[in-house]
Every structure is written in structure tokens, then in C-alpha cells.
Design a protein around this motif. Structure first.
Motif, PDB file in Angstrom:
ATOM      1  N   SER A   1      41.020  38.692  38.500  1.00  0.00           N
ATOM      2  CA  SER A   1      39.830  38.765  39.348  1.00  0.00           C
ATOM      3  C   SER A   1      40.167  38.732  40.828  1.00  0.00           C
ATOM      4  O   SER A   1      39.526  39.409  41.641  1.00  0.00           O
ATOM      5  CB  SER A   1      38.876  37.613  39.006  1.00  0.00           C
ATOM      6  N   LEU A   2      41.197  37.935  41.210  1.00  0.00           N
ATOM      7  CA  LEU A   2      41.562  37.851  42.627  1.00  0.00           C
ATOM      8  C   LEU A   2      42.100  39.184  43.134  1.00  0.00           C
ATOM      9  O   LEU A   2      41.691  39.667  44.199  1.00  0.00           O
ATOM     10  CB  LEU A   2      42.590  36.742  42.838  1.00  0.00           C
ATOM     11  N   GLU A   3      43.023  39.772  42.381  1.00  0.00           N
ATOM     12  CA  GLU A   3      43.563  41.067  42.797  1.00  0.00           C
ATOM     13  C   GLU A   3      42.462  42.118  42.854  1.00  0.00           C
ATOM     14  O   GLU A   3      42.420  42.950  43.770  1.00  0.00           O
ATOM     15  CB  GLU A   3      44.661  41.526  41.831  1.00  0.00           C
ATOM     16  N   GLY A   4      41.564  42.072  41.868  1.00  0.00           N
ATOM     17  CA  GLY A   4      40.479  43.048  41.845  1.00  0.00           C
ATOM     18  C   GLY A   4      39.548  42.916  43.026  1.00  0.00           C
ATOM     19  O   GLY A   4      39.155  43.916  43.638  1.00  0.00           O
ATOM     20  N   ILE A   5      39.170  41.683  43.370  1.00  0.00           N
ATOM     21  CA  ILE A   5      38.236  41.506  44.482  1.00  0.00           C
ATOM     22  C   ILE A   5      38.894  41.889  45.803  1.00  0.00           C
ATOM     23  O   ILE A   5      38.224  42.368  46.728  1.00  0.00           O
ATOM     24  CB  ILE A   5      37.697  40.060  44.537  1.00  0.00           C
ATOM     25  N   LEU A   6      40.212  41.707  45.916  1.00  0.00           N
ATOM     26  CA  LEU A   6      40.911  42.164  47.122  1.00  0.00           C
ATOM     27  C   LEU A   6      40.839  43.685  47.245  1.00  0.00           C
ATOM     28  O   LEU A   6      40.655  44.221  48.344  1.00  0.00           O
ATOM     29  CB  LEU A   6      42.362  41.699  47.090  1.00  0.00           C
ATOM     30  N   ILE A   7      40.994  44.374  46.115  1.00  0.00           N
ATOM     31  CA  ILE A   7      40.890  45.832  46.130  1.00  0.00           C
ATOM     32  C   ILE A   7      39.482  46.266  46.524  1.00  0.00           C
ATOM     33  O   ILE A   7      39.291  47.199  47.319  1.00  0.00           O
ATOM     34  CB  ILE A   7      41.281  46.400  44.751  1.00  0.00           C
ATOM     35  N   VAL A   8      38.467  45.578  45.976  1.00  0.00           N
ATOM     36  CA  VAL A   8      37.083  45.912  46.308  1.00  0.00           C
ATOM     37  C   VAL A   8      36.808  45.683  47.790  1.00  0.00           C
ATOM     38  O   VAL A   8      36.199  46.527  48.469  1.00  0.00           O
ATOM     39  CB  VAL A   8      36.114  45.086  45.433  1.00  0.00           C
ATOM     40  N   MET A   9      37.260  44.541  48.308  1.00  0.00           N
ATOM     41  CA  MET A   9      37.040  44.248  49.727  1.00  0.00           C
ATOM     42  C   MET A   9      37.742  45.271  50.615  1.00  0.00           C
ATOM     43  O   MET A   9      37.171  45.746  51.609  1.00  0.00           O
ATOM     44  CB  MET A   9      37.538  42.840  50.040  1.00  0.00           C
ATOM     45  N   ALA A  10      38.978  45.622  50.258  1.00  0.00           N
ATOM     46  CA  ALA A  10      39.698  46.622  51.046  1.00  0.00           C
ATOM     47  C   ALA A  10      39.007  47.987  50.994  1.00  0.00           C
ATOM     48  O   ALA A  10      38.941  48.704  52.002  1.00  0.00           O
ATOM     49  CB  ALA A  10      41.138  46.741  50.542  1.00  0.00           C
ATOM     50  N   SER A  11      38.442  48.342  49.836  1.00  0.00           N
ATOM     51  CA  SER A  11      37.755  49.630  49.696  1.00  0.00           C
ATOM     52  C   SER A  11      36.512  49.686  50.575  1.00  0.00           C
ATOM     53  O   SER A  11      36.283  50.679  51.293  1.00  0.00           O
ATOM     54  CB  SER A  11      37.372  49.860  48.230  1.00  0.00           C
ATOM     55  N   TYR A  12      35.703  48.613  50.541  1.00  0.00           N
ATOM     56  CA  TYR A  12      34.509  48.596  51.394  1.00  0.00           C
ATOM     57  C   TYR A  12      34.897  48.577  52.872  1.00  0.00           C
ATOM     58  O   TYR A  12      34.203  49.169  53.719  1.00  0.00           O
ATOM     59  CB  TYR A  12      33.642  47.382  51.067  1.00  0.00           C
ATOM     60  N   LEU A  13      35.999  47.890  53.207  1.00  0.00           N
ATOM     61  CA  LEU A  13      36.446  47.855  54.594  1.00  0.00           C
ATOM     62  C   LEU A  13      36.849  49.251  55.067  1.00  0.00           C
ATOM     63  O   LEU A  13      36.487  49.670  56.180  1.00  0.00           O
ATOM     64  CB  LEU A  13      37.626  46.891  54.725  1.00  0.00           C
ATOM     65  N   ILE A  14      37.568  49.994  54.229  1.00  0.00           N
ATOM     66  CA  ILE A  14      37.984  51.353  54.605  1.00  0.00           C
ATOM     67  C   ILE A  14      36.766  52.267  54.743  1.00  0.00           C
ATOM     68  O   ILE A  14      36.684  53.073  55.683  1.00  0.00           O
ATOM     69  CB  ILE A  14      38.970  51.895  53.562  1.00  0.00           C
ATOM     70  N   LEU A  15      35.802  52.145  53.823  1.00  0.00           N
ATOM     71  CA  LEU A  15      34.582  52.954  53.933  1.00  0.00           C
ATOM     72  C   LEU A  15      33.836  52.630  55.223  1.00  0.00           C
ATOM     73  O   LEU A  15      33.339  53.534  55.912  1.00  0.00           O
ATOM     74  CB  LEU A  15      33.685  52.698  52.730  1.00  0.00           C
ATOM     75  N   SER A  16      33.755  51.348  55.576  1.00  0.00           N
ATOM     76  CA  SER A  16      33.059  50.958  56.805  1.00  0.00           C
ATOM     77  C   SER A  16      33.786  51.482  58.034  1.00  0.00           C
ATOM     78  O   SER A  16      33.151  51.952  58.992  1.00  0.00           O
ATOM     79  CB  SER A  16      32.938  49.429  56.873  1.00  0.00           C
ATOM     80  N   TRP A  17      35.116  51.405  58.017  1.00  0.00           N
ATOM     81  CA  TRP A  17      35.886  51.949  59.141  1.00  0.00           C
ATOM     82  C   TRP A  17      35.680  53.452  59.272  1.00  0.00           C
ATOM     83  O   TRP A  17      35.567  53.981  60.386  1.00  0.00           O
ATOM     84  CB  TRP A  17      37.363  51.640  58.952  1.00  0.00           C
ATOM     85  N   ALA A  18      35.641  54.159  58.144  1.00  0.00           N
ATOM     86  CA  ALA A  18      35.432  55.610  58.182  1.00  0.00           C
ATOM     87  C   ALA A  18      34.067  55.947  58.778  1.00  0.00           C
ATOM     88  O   ALA A  18      33.935  56.875  59.595  1.00  0.00           O
ATOM     89  CB  ALA A  18      35.566  56.186  56.774  1.00  0.00           C
TER      90      ALA A  18
ATOM     91  N   ALA B   1      50.172  29.996  40.014  1.00  0.00           N
ATOM     92  CA  ALA B   1      51.360  29.812  39.171  1.00  0.00           C
ATOM     93  C   ALA B   1      51.297  28.490  38.419  1.00  0.00           C
ATOM     94  O   ALA B   1      51.755  28.393  37.265  1.00  0.00           O
ATOM     95  CB  ALA B   1      52.616  29.883  40.036  1.00  0.00           C
ATOM     96  N   ARG B   2      50.743  27.446  39.054  1.00  0.00           N
ATOM     97  CA  ARG B   2      50.622  26.154  38.372  1.00  0.00           C
ATOM     98  C   ARG B   2      49.719  26.233  37.159  1.00  0.00           C
ATOM     99  O   ARG B   2      49.854  25.465  36.212  1.00  0.00           O
ATOM    100  CB  ARG B   2      50.091  25.097  39.345  1.00  0.00           C
ATOM    101  N   HIS B   3      48.756  27.156  37.189  1.00  0.00           N
ATOM    102  CA  HIS B   3      47.843  27.327  36.056  1.00  0.00           C
ATOM    103  C   HIS B   3      48.278  28.458  35.122  1.00  0.00           C
ATOM    104  O   HIS B   3      47.515  28.882  34.255  1.00  0.00           O
ATOM    105  CB  HIS B   3      46.427  27.617  36.565  1.00  0.00           C
ATOM    106  N   GLY B   4      49.490  28.953  35.335  1.00  0.00           N
ATOM    107  CA  GLY B   4      50.006  29.986  34.459  1.00  0.00           C
ATOM    108  C   GLY B   4      49.420  31.366  34.702  1.00  0.00           C
ATOM    109  O   GLY B   4      49.464  32.228  33.812  1.00  0.00           O
ATOM    110  N   ILE B   5      48.886  31.598  35.879  1.00  0.00           N
ATOM    111  CA  ILE B   5      48.289  32.897  36.223  1.00  0.00           C
ATOM    112  C   ILE B   5      49.224  33.611  37.187  1.00  0.00           C
ATOM    113  O   ILE B   5      49.603  33.066  38.224  1.00  0.00           O
ATOM    114  CB  ILE B   5      46.893  32.726  36.862  1.00  0.00           C
ATOM    115  N   ARG B   6      49.602  34.825  36.845  1.00  0.00           N
ATOM    116  CA  ARG B   6      50.534  35.590  37.661  1.00  0.00           C
ATOM    117  C   ARG B   6      49.780  36.519  38.593  1.00  0.00           C
ATOM    118  O   ARG B   6      48.920  37.292  38.168  1.00  0.00           O
ATOM    119  CB  ARG B   6      51.475  36.403  36.759  1.00  0.00           C
ATOM    120  N   PHE B   7      50.082  36.421  39.887  1.00  0.00           N
ATOM    121  CA  PHE B   7      49.451  37.295  40.881  1.00  0.00           C
ATOM    122  C   PHE B   7      50.269  38.573  40.983  1.00  0.00           C
ATOM    123  O   PHE B   7      51.405  38.565  41.460  1.00  0.00           O
ATOM    124  CB  PHE B   7      49.384  36.590  42.238  1.00  0.00           C
TER     125      PHE B   7
END
Length: 402
Positions: A367-384, A56-62
Motif C-alpha cells: 500500500s505504501l509503494e502504491g500510494i507513492l505512485i498515486v501521489m507522484a502521478s497526480y503531482l505530474i498531472l498537476s505540473w503538466a 522491516a521490523r514487521h516483516g514487510i519489504r519495501f
């Protein structure tokens, strides 16, 4: 009599003390677990708040609201999910008008497609190489040894570049494509025969297809050996009947001047990635199988020889059934590793999950939101994968116990 009552009272007191001690231990254990989980959640929340404040300090909205924006880019290949106006999801080609969430879905589909094919093919090739490592034939044993050692001691990225630039791109052009038992091989990719459903609206066709799916479920989940054998026979007979009656037709690809018509295709990028991962993973699986076979008592080989069994029958009926019960957890680790290795497809332009994330991050800045989605996707695939391997391990253990 008094002595007997005194001893009984003493035992009762001891039992009460033991129960109280166990109760205190359970409470202490539960409190410790709760404290650890609470501390971990607190740390994650504090870290997330700190990151959000810094952005937020750098004007980037999460925010994840960007997922519903139009992607604005096309993919060289990939299917995604769309709502067809009902409660069902339709499977269709991805286009630039689709949302960013659907772009991520297309990446997950492409990643899963390569991972599933690689798991099946690398297991078959790895078991073959592992058994060949212990063959009495010097040529087969030496060839397997050098193949495994060469692949295991070179980086996967270099192997991927080799398969793509030195092999796939040197195939003949589509106009002069090579054909091998109905498979068309060219620079534009590999094209295979495909099954085409022709039984729309036919009750017999629907009944046979349903019976085939029921047989598959019975083979996988039923515990009775006789039922599994009947299901296996149905899985073999029913597709043959559907082919003979025209309910299902085999569509062969035909190469033309610019592209192949019919069948199903595999892009050169996917073919290179699949080849690299299959060969690389098979070398590690081969070592797992070889080590498990070496760990078995030598007396089993001698006993099989004394019974007059050939080496082939010994491996098939005695050695491999025991090996698979031992190596499944190690196979699971290798399957998870090869699934994560699909991210190397970015090196040859294959639109897998990580490659699509890079495009989305460059266009949206999230990029932060995207990498979280990627990490969660690989985590779900690994759990499966872990859950599937654990289920198969339990099934094999129960059969072995019986």
C-alpha cells in the motif's frame, strides 16, 4: 584637477564596496538556499529510512518489484501501454495477464481521459454561465444564478451519486435506447459517432493527415496572425476533404438487443463522473468569469454602446478577450482541482487511478509503494496542467502587449 581625481577615486571606491556587498548577498542567498534544500533532502531521507526500518521490523519489504508481477484482475474499462517488440508503445485493452505497472498506467489513462474532457466542457459551460449571470435577460440571469449557487453549495460526492443513481441508471435499456443526432443514450452508457481511418497505405491520405497535424501545430505555436488564420482554415478544410473522399468515415453507433455496435462508447460510470465534475467545476468557473467581468471598468461598456455595438458584440470582442488574460491562473487552479476530484470515481466504480490502487493494495499488500505512485502521478498531472496554463498565459500576455 586634484579635486576631480579625488571624487573619481571616491566613486570608484563606492562602486567597489557596492559590488562587494552585492557579491556577499548573492553568496549568502545561495548558501541559504543550499542549506534549506539540503535540510529538506536530509529529512526526507531520514523519514524514508525510518519507514523502511519500521516495515522491516514487521516483516514487510519495501520494494517496487511487485510492479512487474501479473495483475490477476480485470478492469471494467481501460487501455494500457504495451511494447510491440520495437521502440514503439502500442495501446491495447487491459487484461488480467498484464502487469501491475500496466494496471497503474490504465488508471492514469482513465483519469487523464476524464480530466481532459472535464476541462474542455467545464470551461465552455462555465464561461456561458458566467456571462449569463450578467445578462440583461431576467430569466437567463436568474436561472444561471440559482444553478451556480445550488451546485456550489452541495458536496461533489452527493452530486456524483445523484447523476449516477438518479439520472444515468434511469436511462432506457439498450434495447429501447434513445437516439439523439446519432448519439445513443442508454443504461449501458452513452455511444457517440466516431471517425474511422480508411486511408491505409495511401500517400494522399498520409499527406493530408500530416498536413492537418502541421496545421494544428502552427495554430498553437506560430506567432504570426496570418499563419494562424491559414492553419485554422486548413484544420477546417482538410478533415472535410478527408470525409468527402472517404479517407475518413463517420461510424455511427447502432443499438441492438444487448449492446451498441459501432462508434465509440462511454460507460455509465464514466458518464456520471464526467457530468458531476463538469457541472461542479463550471459553477466555480462561472463565478471566476463573473467576478472578472465585474472588475472591468464600466466605461468600456458605455464606450461600446456609444459606438453602436450590440451587447453580444461587446462581450465577444471587448470584454471576454480581456477577461481571459486575467482569469487563466484561476482557471489553472480549478483545472488542477477537478483533476484531483476524479478520484471520487471510486464511489461509482469507475476504474480511475485511485480505485485501481485500492485493488492493487488489497492484492499485494504494497500500500505504501502504491500510494507513492498515486501521489507522484497526480503531482505530474498537476505540473503538466500548470505548465500548459502558464504557457497559454504568456501567449495571451504577449498578444495583449503587441
Amino acid at each position: 584637477m586634484n579635486v576631480h581625481h579625488a571624487k573619481a577615486a571616491e566613486h570608484a571606491v563606492d562602486d567597489d564596496l557596492l559590488s562587494a556587498r552585492r557579491r556577499r548577498n548573492r553568496i549568502r542567498y545561495g548558501a541559504t538556499q543550499f542549506a534549506v534544500i539540503a535540510a529538506a533532502i536530509t529529512l526526507v531521507v531520514l523519514f524514508a529510512l525510518a519507514v523502511k526500518e519500521g516495515l522491516a521490523r514487521h516483516g514487510i519489504r519495501f520494494s517496487f518489484s511487485f510492479l512487474w508481477d501479473a495483475a490477476g484482475f480485470d478492469l471494467s474499462e481501460g487501455k494500457t501501454f504495451v511494447f510491440d517488440g520495437t521502440f514503439w508503445l502500442a495501446f491495447t485493452e487491459f487484461t488480467s495477464e498484464r502487469s501491475i505497472a500496466q494496471a497503474f498506467a490504465a488508471g492514469i489513462v482513465n483519469t487523464t481521459k476524464v480530466a481532459v474532457l472535464a476541462i474542455v466542457l467545464s470551461t465552455m459551460l462555465g464561461v456561458l454561465l458566467g456571462v449569463s449571470r450578467l445578462s440583461t435577460n431576467w430569466v437567463a440571469r436568474s436561472l444561471s444564478f440559482w444553478c451556480v449557487e445550488f451546485v456550489r453549495n452541495t458536496p461533489l460526492l452527493i452530486q456524483l451519486v445523484f447523476w449516477y443513481f438518479a439520472v444515468i441508471l434511469h436511462f432506457p435499456p439498450i434495447a429501447a435506447a434513445a437516439e439523439f443526432y446519432g448519439v445513443v443514450i442508454s443504461q449501458q452508457g452513452l455511444f457517440f459517432p466516431a471517425l474511422v481511418w480508411k486511408g491505409e497505405g495511401s500517400p494522399v491520405a498520409i499527406a493530408m493527415a500530416t498536413a492537418c497535424w502541421v496545421a494544428i501545430l502552427g495554430l498553437v505555436f506560430d506567432k504570426h496572425r496570418l499563419v494562424r488564420r491559414v492553419c485554422m482554415g486548413a484544420i477546417v478544410v482538410l478533415p472535410c476533404l478527408m470525409l468527402l473522399t472517404g479517407i475518413v468515415e463517420l461510424d455511427f453507433p447502432v443499438a441492438s438487443k444487448f449492446r451498441a455496435k459501432g462508434g465509440t462508447g462511454m460507460s455509465p460510470e464514466m458518464a456520471a463522473l464526467l457530468l458531476a465534475i463538469v457541472v461542479n467545476s463550471a459553477s466555480y468557473i462561472a463565478e471566476i468569469v463573473r467576478g472578472a467581468i465585474d472588475a472591468l471598468p464600466k466605461g468600456q461598456w458605455e464606450a461600446a454602446t456609444s459606438l453602436g455595438l450590440s451587447r453580444r458584440d461587446t462581450v465577444h470582442d471587448i470584454i471576454l478577450p480581456q477577461v481571459f488574460r486575467v482569469v487563466l491562473p484561476s482557471f489553472g487552479n480549478q483545472y488542477i482541482s477537478l483533476t484531483k476530484n476524479t478520484a471520487l470515481g471510486i464511489a461509482v466504480g469507475y476504474p480511475e487511478l485511485f480505485n485501481i490502487y485500492g485493488t492493487i493494495a488489497n492484492q499485494t499488500g504494497h500500500s505504501l509503494e502504491g500510494i507513492l505512485i498515486v501521489m507522484a502521478s497526480y503531482l505530474i498531472l498537476s505540473w503538466a496542467i500548470s505548465a500548459t496554463v502558464a504557457w497559454a498565459d504568456r501567449r495571451l500576455s504577449k498578444r495583449g502587449a503587441m
